[in-house]
Design an enzyme around this catalytic site. Structure first.
Site, mmCIF file in Angstrom:
data_model
loop_
_atom_site.group_PDB
_atom_site.id
_atom_site.type_symbol
_atom_site.label_atom_id
_atom_site.label_comp_id
_atom_site.label_asym_id
_atom_site.label_seq_id
_atom_site.Cartn_x
_atom_site.Cartn_y
_atom_site.Cartn_z
ATOM 1 N N HIS A 43 0.861 -1.189 0.000
ATOM 2 C CA HIS A 43 0.000 0.000 0.000
ATOM 3 C C HIS A 43 0.896 1.236 0.000
ATOM 4 C CE1 HIS A 43 -3.962 1.936 1.561
ATOM 5 N NE2 HIS A 43 -3.203 2.853 0.982
ATOM 6 N N GLU A 70 -2.537 -1.725 -3.214
ATOM 7 C CA GLU A 70 -3.634 -0.945 -2.639
ATOM 8 C C GLU A 70 -3.286 0.540 -2.665
ATOM 9 O OE1 GLU A 70 -5.062 -4.098 0.849
ATOM 10 O OE2 GLU A 70 -4.018 -2.256 1.387
ATOM 11 N N HIS A 190 -7.964 -5.678 7.358
ATOM 12 C CA HIS A 190 -7.777 -4.627 8.363
ATOM 13 C C HIS A 190 -8.064 -5.176 9.759
ATOM 14 C CE1 HIS A 190 -6.809 -0.329 8.813
ATOM 15 N NE2 HIS A 190 -7.376 -0.491 9.990
ATOM 16 N N GLY A 213 -1.410 -7.538 7.296
ATOM 17 C CA GLY A 213 -0.068 -7.001 7.428
ATOM 18 C C GLY A 213 0.340 -6.749 8.861
#
Length: 237
Positions: A43, A70, A190, A213
């Site tokens: 990201h 992302e 998330h 992550g």
């Protein structure tokens, strides 16, 4: 089985803290794949405070599983994705100064914009996914803009899981049912962790992929990266 894509932003954060190349992001991504990880997610943000735009170019050369990029589709991001051509792009409406993603798209208010951006990526052969809250109307809006998949924003599930996991999962089950009715693929991410991932995966019909992550890398500090990747894979079976 739901696929596990590992977000390596935190590896880049650690590397950047010292200004060198330790840990080596490319080596870690390769190791994650060898441990069984089924995708690599990054990201990049405009200030490149963790993942750098060059990292995206370098990772494309070595990632052998699915590569997912992302980000907020500002012009610089769109240009990067079209250059790199990952297997998947995930559109996230985070502001420039956001510490982390904190909301899904309003697919109704941003219909025209999202439609144009998704059309651009799909014309380049890149699968599209958009980050959304578990709201059936927003998911209907996601279908209308032409995306291939949605990524359910799971912070509220993770926050409420310890107090009442059945209540926490309920809106996500309804959202997944709506996505399935509309023929949209379902991803999620998330704050999913070893503690809450199994219950989520067991209750979301046709969950194709999770992107994890922060929790995974944090857990790996104690348990080891190889071990943690495989612990997630066991929970996703």
């Amino acid at each position: 089985m739901t696929k596990l894509s590992v977000n390596v932003n935190k590896i880049a954060t650690l590397r950047n803290a010292r200004g060198g190349n330790v840990p080596n992001l490319l080596k870690v991504a390769t190791d994650i794949e060898s441990f069984g990880g089924q995708g690599i997610t990054i990201h990049p943000r405009p200030d490149e405070r963790h993942i750098r735009y060059q990292d995206a170019r370098d990772l494309k050369k070595i990632v052998k599983t699915e590569f997912n990029i992302e980000g907020n589709p500002i012009s610089k991001f769109i240009e990067l994705v079209l250059e790199v051509k990952p297997e998947q792009v995930t559109l996230v409406p985070d502001s420039v100064d956001a510490i982390t993603s904190n909301a899904g798209w309003d697919t109704i208010a941003h219909k025209e914009f999202l439609t144009d951006v998704i059309k651009t990526f799909k014309s380049a052969g890149i699968r599209t996914s958009i980050f959304v809250d578990p709201d059936p109307k927003v998911i209907e809006g996601a279908k209308a803009v032409g995306t291939d998949r949605i990524e359910l924003y799971t912070e509220s599930y993770a926050t409420d899981y310890e107090n009442d996991k059945e209540k926490a999962i309920r809106p996500f089950i309804e959202a997944a049912k709506k996505a399935n009715e509309l023929g949209l693929g379902i991803n999620a991410g998330h704050d999913l962790s070893l503690d809450n991932i199994k219950y989520f995966a067991q209750n979301i019909p046709n969950l194709l992929e999770v992107s994890i992550g922060h929790a995974l890398i944090s857990e790996a500090l104690y348990l080891g990266l190889d071990n943690v990747v495989n612990m997630y894979l066991q929970r996703l079976k």
